[in-house]
Design a protein around this motif. Structure first.
Motif, PDB file in Angstrom:
ATOM      1  N   ILE A 241      -7.746   8.135  -5.467  1.00 50.46           N
ATOM      2  CA  ILE A 241      -7.398   6.953  -6.265  1.00 50.46           C
ATOM      3  C   ILE A 241      -6.509   6.022  -5.454  1.00 50.46           C
ATOM      4  N   ALA A 242      -5.556   6.597  -4.732  1.00 53.26           N
ATOM      5  CA  ALA A 242      -4.646   5.792  -3.916  1.00 53.26           C
ATOM      6  C   ALA A 242      -5.393   5.035  -2.830  1.00 53.26           C
TER       7      ALA A 242
ATOM      8  N   TYR B 162       0.814  -1.214   0.000  1.00 47.95           N
ATOM      9  CA  TYR B 162       0.000   0.000   0.000  1.00 47.95           C
ATOM     10  C   TYR B 162       0.857   1.277   0.000  1.00 47.95           C
TER      11      TYR B 162
ATOM     12  N   PHE C  33      -8.772  -1.930  -2.370  1.00 47.61           N
ATOM     13  CA  PHE C  33      -8.889  -3.082  -3.275  1.00 47.61           C
ATOM     14  C   PHE C  33      -7.746  -4.071  -3.032  1.00 47.61           C
ATOM     15  N   VAL C  34      -6.534  -3.545  -2.882  1.00 44.49           N
ATOM     16  CA  VAL C  34      -5.372  -4.405  -2.615  1.00 44.49           C
ATOM     17  C   VAL C  34      -5.543  -5.143  -1.292  1.00 44.49           C
TER      18      VAL C  34
ATOM     19  N   ILE D  96       1.952   2.597  -3.361  1.00 44.72           N
ATOM     20  CA  ILE D  96       0.816   3.162  -4.099  1.00 44.72           C
ATOM     21  C   ILE D  96       0.518   4.573  -3.607  1.00 44.72           C
TER      22      ILE D  96
ATOM     23  N   SER E  87      -8.589   4.182  -2.858  1.00 46.67           N
ATOM     24  CA  SER E  87      -9.427   3.157  -3.497  1.00 46.67           C
ATOM     25  C   SER E  87      -8.588   1.946  -3.883  1.00 46.67           C
ATOM     26  N   LEU E  88      -7.420   2.207  -4.464  1.00 50.73           N
ATOM     27  CA  LEU E  88      -6.528   1.096  -4.820  1.00 50.73           C
ATOM     28  C   LEU E  88      -6.057   0.353  -3.578  1.00 50.73           C
ATOM     29  N   GLY E  89      -5.796   1.112  -2.517  1.00 53.66           N
ATOM     30  CA  GLY E  89      -5.353   0.466  -1.277  1.00 53.66           C
ATOM     31  C   GLY E  89      -6.403  -0.458  -0.701  1.00 53.66           C
TER      32      GLY E  89
END
Length: 306
Positions: free
Chosen positions: A79-80, A64, A86-87, A67, A82-84
């Motif tokens: 965005i970061a 994380y 999801f990861v 990212i 949201s990606l975190g």
């Protein structure tokens, strides 16, 4: 002399060797053998989950942070995040699913504590059951918990019934293992699994030590798979008693019929025969696994060679 029920005898044996009386139940294996198992208690399951939680939190943070650093410089904080999230979802579920499939129902936390997930009906632990019990955890705990943490209070200052409903949902699933005899959570009920405590009386290496007196052909060793080997290992780990000797003799007779063993096995050599069979079967399955021809159980069809 009155006969002692196998489960009651097993409870006394467990109390003597491990200093605690566990809740036990009997699993009927595909061979028709009654195998007493010890249900994992709440403290053990919580300890195993905490160990696993620490491991996948560290793994999530390690992925994380890069990212956040990458997107944070460009102002893409949303965005970061949201990606975190999801990861975190992917790592959390892949972690439990991968280890419980690869390690036959155990994660690093369960292995440290001495627990294992098994099929409630005595069959092999299928990947579909592992996936079902772990994805259900998202609905039981992580999704409601995430929503509760992201919401604020009610705009009117009163009770927020949606938050209260989610809190009741969490409490219900948290209490579920306390209100059923096998201490199953929602995922176990759906997947048809239970979590057991492994006996701590002997190590697997002890079962393959010593010289071999009985030898077996490759065709005989192909009669069984990893699941049956696991069941045999659990039986050989049990301390000696009249009931244990009776079960081992029954298992020995079934194996002899299955592999077409010529000649009777003397009663005083039943344990030796089963240990030699365990040693040979384990070495055979490990060798087959190296060649990509692993066999989950006796019903699995051998993979065609290319």
């Amino acid at each position: 002399m009155t006969a002692t029920h196998p489960t009651l005898a097993h409870e006394r044996t467990s109390q003597f060797f491990e200093g605690v009386r566990r809740r036990c139940r009997e699993i009927i294996t595909p061979e028709g053998v009654s195998l007493p198992v010890e249900i994992a208690d709440f403290g053990e399951r919580l300890s195993a989950f905490f160990i696993d939680w620490v491991i996948w939190i560290v793994a999530t943070i390690a992925i994380y942070l890069p990212i956040i650093l990458s997107f944070g410089k460009g102002g893409g904080v949303l965005i970061a995040v949201s990606l975190g999230l999801f990861v975190a979802f992917i790592i959390r579920n892949l972690y439990f699913v991968y280890f419980e499939i690869a390690w036959r129902g155990a994660t690093p936390g369960k292995r440290v504590v001495g627990l294992r997930v098994i099929d409630r009906q005595g069959g092999p632990l299928l990947p579909t059951a592992v996936i079902a019990r772990n994805l259900t955890r998202e609905v039981e705990m992580f999704l409601p918990l995430g929503v509760l943490m992201s919401w604020g209070g009610s705009p009117q200052g009163g009770a927020d019934w949606e938050q209260l409903s989610l809190a009741v949902w969490l409490l219900f699933f948290a209490a579920l293992p306390f209100i059923n005899r096998d201490r199953m959570r929602g995922g176990d009920l759906i997947a048809g699994t239970i979590v057991i405590a492994l006996p701590k009386r002997a190590l697997s290496s002890d079962l393959v030590a010593g010289t071999v007196q009985f030898t077996f052909t490759e065709q005989q060793l192909r009669a069984y798979g990893a699941f049956e080997l696991q069941v045999l290992e659990e039986l050989l780990r049990r301390p000696g008693s009249e009931e244990a000797e009776r079960v081992l003799a029954d298992v020995c007779d079934k194996i002899c019929r299955k592999i077409f063993w010529i000649g009777p096995v003397p009663r005083n050599q039943v344990a030796l025969f089963l240990r030699d069979f365990y040693t040979a079967e384990r070495a055979f399955l490990e060798r087959e696994q190296l060649y990509g021809k692993g066999r989950a159980d006796k019903y699995a069809q051998p993979r065609p060679t290319r």
